[in-house]
Design a protein around this motif. Structure first.
Motif, PDB file in Angstrom:
ATOM      1  N   LEU A  31      67.657 -24.789   0.879  1.00 45.58           N
ATOM      2  CA  LEU A  31      66.217 -24.305   0.301  1.00 45.58           C
ATOM      3  C   LEU A  31      65.966 -22.784   0.957  1.00 45.58           C
ATOM      4  O   LEU A  31      66.367 -22.704   2.308  1.00 45.58           O
ATOM      5  N   THR A  32      65.533 -22.017   0.047  1.00 40.95           N
ATOM      6  CA  THR A  32      65.128 -20.631   0.599  1.00 40.95           C
ATOM      7  C   THR A  32      63.638 -21.023   1.424  1.00 40.95           C
ATOM      8  O   THR A  32      63.119 -21.963   1.219  1.00 40.95           O
ATOM      9  N   ASP A  33      63.139 -20.242   2.085  1.00 40.25           N
ATOM     10  CA  ASP A  33      62.098 -20.162   2.721  1.00 40.25           C
ATOM     11  C   ASP A  33      60.836 -20.180   1.888  1.00 40.25           C
ATOM     12  O   ASP A  33      60.002 -21.098   1.839  1.00 40.25           O
ATOM     13  N   GLU A  34      61.078 -19.417   0.785  1.00 41.40           N
ATOM     14  CA  GLU A  34      59.937 -19.491  -0.515  1.00 41.40           C
ATOM     15  C   GLU A  34      60.048 -20.931  -0.905  1.00 41.40           C
ATOM     16  O   GLU A  34      58.998 -21.561  -1.424  1.00 41.40           O
ATOM     17  N   GLN A  35      60.949 -21.627  -1.556  1.00 44.94           N
ATOM     18  CA  GLN A  35      61.219 -23.004  -1.876  1.00 44.94           C
ATOM     19  C   GLN A  35      60.796 -23.967  -0.957  1.00 44.94           C
ATOM     20  O   GLN A  35      59.891 -24.963  -1.393  1.00 44.94           O
ATOM     21  N   ALA A  36      61.101 -23.791   0.334  1.00 44.83           N
ATOM     22  CA  ALA A  36      60.658 -24.695   1.547  1.00 44.83           C
ATOM     23  C   ALA A  36      58.873 -24.708   1.600  1.00 44.83           C
ATOM     24  O   ALA A  36      58.361 -25.848   1.785  1.00 44.83           O
ATOM     25  N   ARG A  37      58.372 -23.644   1.199  1.00 45.29           N
ATOM     26  CA  ARG A  37      57.024 -23.621   1.416  1.00 45.29           C
ATOM     27  C   ARG A  37      56.256 -23.962   0.025  1.00 45.29           C
ATOM     28  O   ARG A  37      55.193 -23.981   0.005  1.00 45.29           O
ATOM     29  N   SER A  38      56.934 -23.827  -0.910  1.00 44.12           N
ATOM     30  CA  SER A  38      56.387 -24.132  -2.203  1.00 44.12           C
ATOM     31  C   SER A  38      55.696 -25.333  -2.552  1.00 44.12           C
ATOM     32  O   SER A  38      56.263 -26.351  -1.832  1.00 44.12           O
ATOM     33  N   ARG A  39      54.771 -25.344  -3.363  1.00 44.27           N
ATOM     34  CA  ARG A  39      54.142 -26.631  -3.543  1.00 44.27           C
ATOM     35  C   ARG A  39      54.085 -27.130  -5.378  1.00 44.27           C
ATOM     36  O   ARG A  39      53.335 -26.564  -6.013  1.00 44.27           O
ATOM     37  N   PRO A  40      55.374 -27.612  -5.758  1.00 45.64           N
ATOM     38  CA  PRO A  40      55.616 -27.546  -7.212  1.00 45.64           C
ATOM     39  C   PRO A  40      54.900 -28.954  -7.705  1.00 45.64           C
ATOM     40  O   PRO A  40      55.108 -28.662  -9.240  1.00 45.64           O
ATOM     41  N   THR A  41      54.193 -29.401  -7.119  1.00 48.11           N
ATOM     42  CA  THR A  41      53.358 -30.893  -7.668  1.00 48.11           C
ATOM     43  C   THR A  41      52.030 -30.425  -7.472  1.00 48.11           C
ATOM     44  O   THR A  41      51.696 -29.552  -6.920  1.00 48.11           O
ATOM     45  N   VAL A  42      50.983 -31.271  -8.045  1.00 50.60           N
ATOM     46  CA  VAL A  42      49.703 -31.030  -7.933  1.00 50.60           C
ATOM     47  C   VAL A  42      49.243 -31.313  -6.379  1.00 50.60           C
ATOM     48  O   VAL A  42      48.208 -30.994  -6.054  1.00 50.60           O
ATOM     49  N   SER A  43      50.101 -32.044  -5.690  1.00 50.29           N
ATOM     50  CA  SER A  43      49.804 -32.236  -4.215  1.00 50.29           C
ATOM     51  C   SER A  43      49.925 -30.768  -3.396  1.00 50.29           C
ATOM     52  O   SER A  43      50.409 -29.935  -3.828  1.00 50.29           O
ATOM     53  N   GLU A  44      49.209 -30.788  -2.268  1.00 50.61           N
ATOM     54  CA  GLU A  44      49.468 -29.710  -1.248  1.00 50.61           C
ATOM     55  C   GLU A  44      50.926 -29.724  -0.589  1.00 50.61           C
ATOM     56  O   GLU A  44      50.778 -28.833   0.504  1.00 50.61           O
ATOM     57  N   LEU A  45      51.700 -30.812  -0.557  1.00 48.06           N
ATOM     58  CA  LEU A  45      52.854 -30.796   0.190  1.00 48.06           C
ATOM     59  C   LEU A  45      53.823 -30.055  -0.077  1.00 48.06           C
ATOM     60  O   LEU A  45      54.166 -29.741  -1.557  1.00 48.06           O
ATOM     61  N   SER A  46      54.520 -29.434   0.856  1.00 46.33           N
ATOM     62  CA  SER A  46      55.879 -28.765   0.673  1.00 46.33           C
ATOM     63  C   SER A  46      56.860 -29.403   1.512  1.00 46.33           C
ATOM     64  O   SER A  46      56.427 -30.170   2.485  1.00 46.33           O
ATOM     65  N   VAL A  47      57.973 -28.998   1.136  1.00 45.29           N
ATOM     66  CA  VAL A  47      59.359 -29.625   2.156  1.00 45.29           C
ATOM     67  C   VAL A  47      59.097 -29.116   3.499  1.00 45.29           C
ATOM     68  O   VAL A  47      59.265 -29.747   4.469  1.00 45.29           O
ATOM     69  N   GLY A  48      58.903 -27.890   3.805  1.00 50.04           N
ATOM     70  CA  GLY A  48      58.878 -27.358   4.988  1.00 50.04           C
ATOM     71  C   GLY A  48      57.682 -27.893   5.779  1.00 50.04           C
ATOM     72  O   GLY A  48      57.597 -28.110   6.885  1.00 50.04           O
TER      73      GLY A  48
END
Length: 170
Positions: A31-48
């Motif tokens: 994952l890129t840093d941008e992807q790791a901090r992204s929140r692609p669902t309605v949740s506030e959660l991100s992978v990073g």
């Protein structure tokens, strides 16, 4: 409990924790840093953010295992913590850095727990989510860390699949 049995039990518990840490780290692969901090669902959660949260949680419970609720609270009370930031990978953070900190926490946890008695119990901090006056053994703390890591590895897997279709186990 004999030393051999205690050592085997600790090894088994640490091995299980390592397995779930591996799933969580694997979910972040490539994952890129941008992807790791992204929140692609309605949740506030991100992978990073999840990796950061699991690391901070592990650090907190490790302090508890060593010195009880007082040490846990004095060095970063979860009651005072800004939970939103605890679940976010900020612009100043990198996935590489978050993963390196997580790896260092894992090494520290394994090193410290090898010197502790799993039967040692400490009174839990005062918090609405704990039974008043309850105590946990170090064994219970380790079981909690396994559950916490596994749960958040699953959350991360869903987020990762939403980002680019990749799955931890698929």
């Amino acid at each position: 409990m004999t030393t051999a049995i205690a050592t085997t039990e600790l090894s088994d518990l640490l091995s299980t924790l390592a397995t779930h840490r591996g799933f969580l780290r694997h979910t972040a692969r490539e994952l890129t840093d941008e992807q790791a901090r992204s929140r692609p669902t309605v949740s506030e959660l991100s992978v990073g953010g999840l990796i950061k949260h699991v690391r901070e949680t592990e650090e907190s419970w490790l302090r508890f295992a060593v010195g009880g609720a007082e040490l846990m609270v004095d060095q970063g009370s979860f009651a005072e913590q800004d939970w939103t930031d605890a679940f976010r990978m900020t612009e100043a953070e990198t996935l590489e850095g978050v993963l390196a900190e997580y790896e260092e926490t894992a090494r520290k946890t394994e090193r410290v727990l090898r010197d502790l008695d799993l039967n040692t119990a400490h009174r839990l901090p005062d918090a609405p989510w704990f039974e008043p006056g309850a105590s946990w053994t170090i064994r219970r703390v380790l079981l909690h860390l396994i559950a916490e890591t596994a749960q958040h590895a699953g959350h991360a897997d869903i987020i990762r699949e939403t980002i680019d279709g990749q799955k931890t186990m698929g």
